[in-house]
Motif scaffolding. Structure first.
Motif: not given
Length: 403
Positions: A33-38, A40-57
């Protein structure tokens, strides 16, 4: 669930993944199964749509997605954005601070691309100011060096460019012993830039022998407070032109030993005559002025979108500020193995200048990348208001003479 050293650690059989648009979700391989909330903590998180500095896909020949760090030559299957999550404010009721007194400025900036930021740092050619400038420049920030010595600033910039040839650094002469120089600096800055995202009032002096500036004020007071006050006022239009501007005023825990009060606040105390001058007390007093100034800035500019912080770089920092007193030079030579590095000392200024967790937080005193309660005098609204009015009057007196 098994015990863990961190509530953010995932339980067994769980995996963290991220969608293309930056939403983090959690996969339970046991239950499929999958879920949006952590879990352990029950917190929902997100990240930037852009990759971190100097990383490329990149996509390999079999169609698998890989991530490569350009300068470190690291390749991984794990999305590097997962190292820099943000808790969605809707789901959390507190700010989590993950840095401390041992963190370095470069660690604070890890993964950030500051190519859209313009930062001005006073005293950027040496000590904590240089490490602050270096760290920001290494992450593509346009850094303006406000320095008294052009030669020293050029040497500092050459050290940065030796590590990153395309570092974006600009030098403008700034002598904080002269309000005329401050005014000339501001005019030159306005010719080159129409906005200012980050202002770090870093330059300072300690344990000076008694000297007066060309404007007739005691040097410690004018260099550490009055000229910075004037500079900020002059650059206010450019600060307000930025989208999310921040002002960082470098203070010190020494502010706790100031003798300034509502009753004795006067030019005679802040800029005393020779027979009443005590270098240590002059430093303590001006460090209190730094926090009082920052607090007033917060009250005046926060509603206009400006975040303001005062910071303590840390105790026992071996820097060039001690050059004027032989006793402290000897003391710090003995204690140097136990002192903070300059990179660690620069971390709090850099944290306040760039951290996303502080987007809605302003008017706070930070120590070791963590909010800290200053002295009662530092929180005295009337004292901060009187200092603001007095600073304007002292500047006006000088300008009437030179204009």
């Amino acid at each position: 669930m098994e015990d863990s050293d961190s509530e953010d650690d995932l339980p067994p059989c769980w995996e963290e993944r991220v969608t293309i648009d930056g939403n983090i979700y959690y996969v339970n391989h046991l239950t499929k199964t999958t879920q949006w909330f952590h879990p352990r903590t029950g917190v929902k998180k997100c990240v930037s749509e852009e990759l971190p500095f100097e990383w490329k896909k990149i996509v390999d020949t079999s169609g698998k997605i890989l991530y490569k760090h350009e300068s470190k030559d690291i390749t991984t299957h794990t999305d590097p954005r997962l190292a820099f999550p943000h808790e969605l404010k809707k789901y959390v009721d507190r700010v989590r601070y993950k840095f401390d007194g041992s963190s370095t400025a470069l660690e604070v900036l890890n993964g950030l691309n500051l190519s859209n930021k313009i930062a001005l740092i006073t005293g950027a050619n040496t000590g904590i100011g240089f490490e602050t400038a270096y760290s920001l420049a290494m992450h593509n920030c346009c850094v303006v060096f406000g320095c008294r010595s052009i030669n020293a600033a050029e040497e500092a910039v050459s050290k940065i460019k030796a590590r990153r040839n395309n570092a974006n650094c600009t030098i403008i002469e700034l002598n904080l012993s002269s309000l005329k120089s401050v005014k000339q600096f501001a005019a030159e800055f306005k010719k080159k830039f129409n906005r200012l995202d980050i202002l770090i009032l870093n330059a300072g002096v300690f344990a000076l022998p008694y000297t007066l500036t060309e404007d007739g004020y005691e040097s410690t007071f004018q260099i550490c407070h009055l000229s910075h006050f004037y500079l900020t006022k002059l650059l206010e239009p450019e600060i307000l032109n930025a989208s999310f501007p921040r002002i960082i005023v470098v203070s010190s825990e020494s502010h706790r030993y100031s003798n300034l009060t509502e009753r004795n606040l006067s030019e005679a105390v802040l800029s005393p005559p020779y027979n009443k001058y005590r270098s240590l007390m002059a430093y303590n007093n001006v460090k209190l002025c730094n926090i009082l100034f920052a607090n007033q800035l917060h009250m005046r500019l926060y509603t206009k979108g400006v975040n303001v912080y005062s910071v303590h770089p840390g105790n026992l920092v071996y820097s060039n500020i001690w050059r004027n007193w032989w006793f402290y030079k000897v003391l710090f030579y003995i204690c140097r193995p136990f002192t903070k590095s300059l990179q660690q000392a620069a971390s709090t200024s850099v944290f306040c200048a760039t951290s996303a967790v502080l987007d809605k937080i302003s008017g706070i005193y930070y120590n070791n990348c963590f909010p800290c309660e200053p002295s009662k005098s530092a929180m005295n609204y009337i004292l901060s208001q009187k200092l603001w009015q007095m600073s304007e009057e002292l500047i006006r007196k000088v300008l009437e003479k030179i204009e």
